[in-house]
Design a protein around this motif. Sequence first.
Motif, PDB file in Angstrom:
ATOM      1  N   GLU A 103       0.855  -1.193   0.000  1.00 56.41           N
ATOM      2  CA  GLU A 103       0.000   0.000   0.000  1.00 56.41           C
ATOM      3  C   GLU A 103       0.888   1.239   0.000  1.00 56.41           C
ATOM      4  O   GLU A 103       1.692   1.440   0.899  1.00 56.41           O
ATOM      5  N   LYS A 104       0.699   2.050  -1.025  1.00 57.46           N
ATOM      6  CA  LYS A 104       1.582   3.203  -1.209  1.00 57.46           C
ATOM      7  C   LYS A 104       0.743   4.370  -1.706  1.00 57.46           C
ATOM      8  O   LYS A 104       0.100   4.278  -2.752  1.00 57.46           O
ATOM      9  N   ARG A 120      14.631  12.993  -4.702  1.00 56.96           N
ATOM     10  CA  ARG A 120      13.993  14.086  -3.979  1.00 56.96           C
ATOM     11  C   ARG A 120      13.380  13.601  -2.671  1.00 56.96           C
ATOM     12  O   ARG A 120      13.115  12.412  -2.505  1.00 56.96           O
ATOM     13  N   ALA A 121      13.165  14.525  -1.771  1.00 55.40           N
ATOM     14  CA  ALA A 121      12.509  14.190  -0.507  1.00 55.40           C
ATOM     15  C   ALA A 121      11.144  13.574  -0.796  1.00 55.40           C
ATOM     16  O   ALA A 121      10.404  14.049  -1.661  1.00 55.40           O
ATOM     17  N   GLY A 122      10.819  12.499  -0.101  1.00 54.50           N
ATOM     18  CA  GLY A 122       9.506  11.890  -0.239  1.00 54.50           C
ATOM     19  C   GLY A 122       9.331  11.041  -1.479  1.00 54.50           C
ATOM     20  O   GLY A 122       8.190  10.835  -1.928  1.00 54.50           O
ATOM     21  N   LEU A 149      17.023   3.657  10.742  1.00 50.62           N
ATOM     22  CA  LEU A 149      15.790   4.437  10.588  1.00 50.62           C
ATOM     23  C   LEU A 149      15.403   5.194  11.843  1.00 50.62           C
ATOM     24  O   LEU A 149      14.682   6.183  11.764  1.00 50.62           O
ATOM     25  N   ASP A 150      15.864   4.750  13.016  1.00 49.27           N
ATOM     26  CA  ASP A 150      15.447   5.417  14.250  1.00 49.27           C
ATOM     27  C   ASP A 150      16.015   6.824  14.352  1.00 49.27           C
ATOM     28  O   ASP A 150      15.501   7.645  15.103  1.00 49.27           O
ATOM     29  N   SER A 151      17.066   7.101  13.583  1.00 50.75           N
ATOM     30  CA  SER A 151      17.640   8.455  13.587  1.00 50.75           C
ATOM     31  C   SER A 151      16.945   9.384  12.590  1.00 50.75           C
ATOM     32  O   SER A 151      17.354  10.529  12.425  1.00 50.75           O
ATOM     33  N   HIS A 152      15.889   8.886  11.933  1.00 59.15           N
ATOM     34  CA  HIS A 152      15.107   9.676  10.959  1.00 59.15           C
ATOM     35  C   HIS A 152      16.004  10.324   9.901  1.00 59.15           C
ATOM     36  O   HIS A 152      16.137  11.555   9.836  1.00 59.15           O
ATOM     37  N   PRO A 153      16.644   9.515   9.061  1.00 58.70           N
ATOM     38  CA  PRO A 153      17.591  10.060   8.084  1.00 58.70           C
ATOM     39  C   PRO A 153      16.908  10.906   7.015  1.00 58.70           C
ATOM     40  O   PRO A 153      15.736  10.687   6.689  1.00 58.70           O
ATOM     41  N   HIS A 171       9.852  -3.857   3.247  1.00 61.10           N
ATOM     42  CA  HIS A 171       9.190  -3.018   2.246  1.00 61.10           C
ATOM     43  C   HIS A 171       8.298  -1.974   2.912  1.00 61.10           C
ATOM     44  O   HIS A 171       8.308  -0.794   2.527  1.00 61.10           O
ATOM     45  N   ASN A 172       7.517  -2.383   3.901  1.00 62.44           N
ATOM     46  CA  ASN A 172       6.624  -1.447   4.585  1.00 62.44           C
ATOM     47  C   ASN A 172       7.404  -0.361   5.316  1.00 62.44           C
ATOM     48  O   ASN A 172       6.986   0.806   5.342  1.00 62.44           O
ATOM     49  N   GLN A 173       8.545  -0.717   5.888  1.00 59.75           N
ATOM     50  CA  GLN A 173       9.373   0.269   6.585  1.00 59.75           C
ATOM     51  C   GLN A 173       9.967   1.287   5.623  1.00 59.75           C
ATOM     52  O   GLN A 173      10.041   2.491   5.927  1.00 59.75           O
ATOM     53  N   ILE A 174      10.406   0.821   4.464  1.00 63.05           N
ATOM     54  CA  ILE A 174      10.971   1.730   3.463  1.00 63.05           C
ATOM     55  C   ILE A 174       9.903   2.710   2.970  1.00 63.05           C
ATOM     56  O   ILE A 174      10.155   3.917   2.829  1.00 63.05           O
ATOM     57  N   ILE A 175       8.699   2.221   2.727  1.00 60.46           N
ATOM     58  CA  ILE A 175       7.616   3.090   2.275  1.00 60.46           C
ATOM     59  C   ILE A 175       7.241   4.092   3.363  1.00 60.46           C
ATOM     60  O   ILE A 175       6.969   5.268   3.084  1.00 60.46           O
ATOM     61  N   ALA A 176       7.258   3.658   4.627  1.00 60.25           N
ATOM     62  CA  ALA A 176       6.956   4.577   5.730  1.00 60.25           C
ATOM     63  C   ALA A 176       7.970   5.712   5.794  1.00 60.25           C
ATOM     64  O   ALA A 176       7.604   6.870   6.062  1.00 60.25           O
TER      65      ALA A 176
END
Length: 338
Positions: A80-81, A116-118, A254-258, A279-284
């Motif tokens: 889901e994206k 790009r961001a996002g 990811l916990d450092s919010h890169p 995959h879900n973590q990368i999309i998040a």
Amino acid sequence: PTAVLTPQEIDELMEIMRGFKAEGKSILFITHKLNEIMAVSDRCTVLRKGKYIGTVDIKDTTKEELSKMMVGRDVQFAVEKKPCEPGKPILEVENLVVPSKVHKNNAVRGVSFNVRAGEIVCIAGIDGNGQSELASLVTGLIKPESGEVVGPDGNKIALFSPSAFIETGLGNIPEDRNKMGLVGDMTIAENLVLKQTASDRFSAGHGAWLKLGAINDYAERLREENDIRCTSVNQTARSLSGGNQQKVILARELDSHPKLLVAVYPTRGLDIGATEFIHNQIIAQRDAGCAVLLISADFDEVLKLSDRITVLFEGQVMGTYPGENPPIKEISLAMAGK
């Protein structure tokens, strides 16, 4: 047997296997790719954690049933994206060239792109076409012969010191989790704080004395949030399965919010359950505004995650394609250099 093949070559291999079957030959096909199992197999035996789970006739089963046997629970196949809403460029790569240590041609030849961001930009291609060198260039582990990389802070990336790598706001899932992502003989907790040992949160005297209680509490939180399967956060990282090792790396990065996440073959060798989680973590991360550079040779993964797809062949960009309704045949041919 399909790990280094293009989608077109996989189809050809399936036809060859069907031809062998028609000639009366027996084929033992070992894979975790469900589409290939459904396409060519007559029967499938499932192993999970080294144990026999069962044998089914393919004509009487589904991908969903097979995946549940493999993982022990239902697996969500569709990712889901929400629509991509890219912001400013976070990574800009301009005309990169790096010599090859193996071939007479350069490993990376005049490669340019941005992220790009996002958004998730995927560098797709068959393994061994300059992806490893490109990842090392972007993460500042090697220097280019020419060209430049501009990172999240707007500065040119040359060679990073470890501290500069961390301070730039760059998260990295390297291609070899054992050699490059983890210190195998250190504990899970120690691996989770590798990038933060000098912080006041986890040490006194700028890293001279570690605060073991704070580290343990932090590791327990990440263990729960990322479903890291272990008996204790004080067991060695080497003792974990491949999927759980990858979750440790993912949790740390990811916990450092890169601002920028570089993910190189992030699900290679993992089962479909661990793959779904990653995959879900990368999309998040992408939805939270992180710029994601994904390097993958898994065509299904490329199609699932990408907002833009750049194909690399023999170190050169063969084309860039949209992630939404991508021209699959054209991408497949580009991966083969055509």
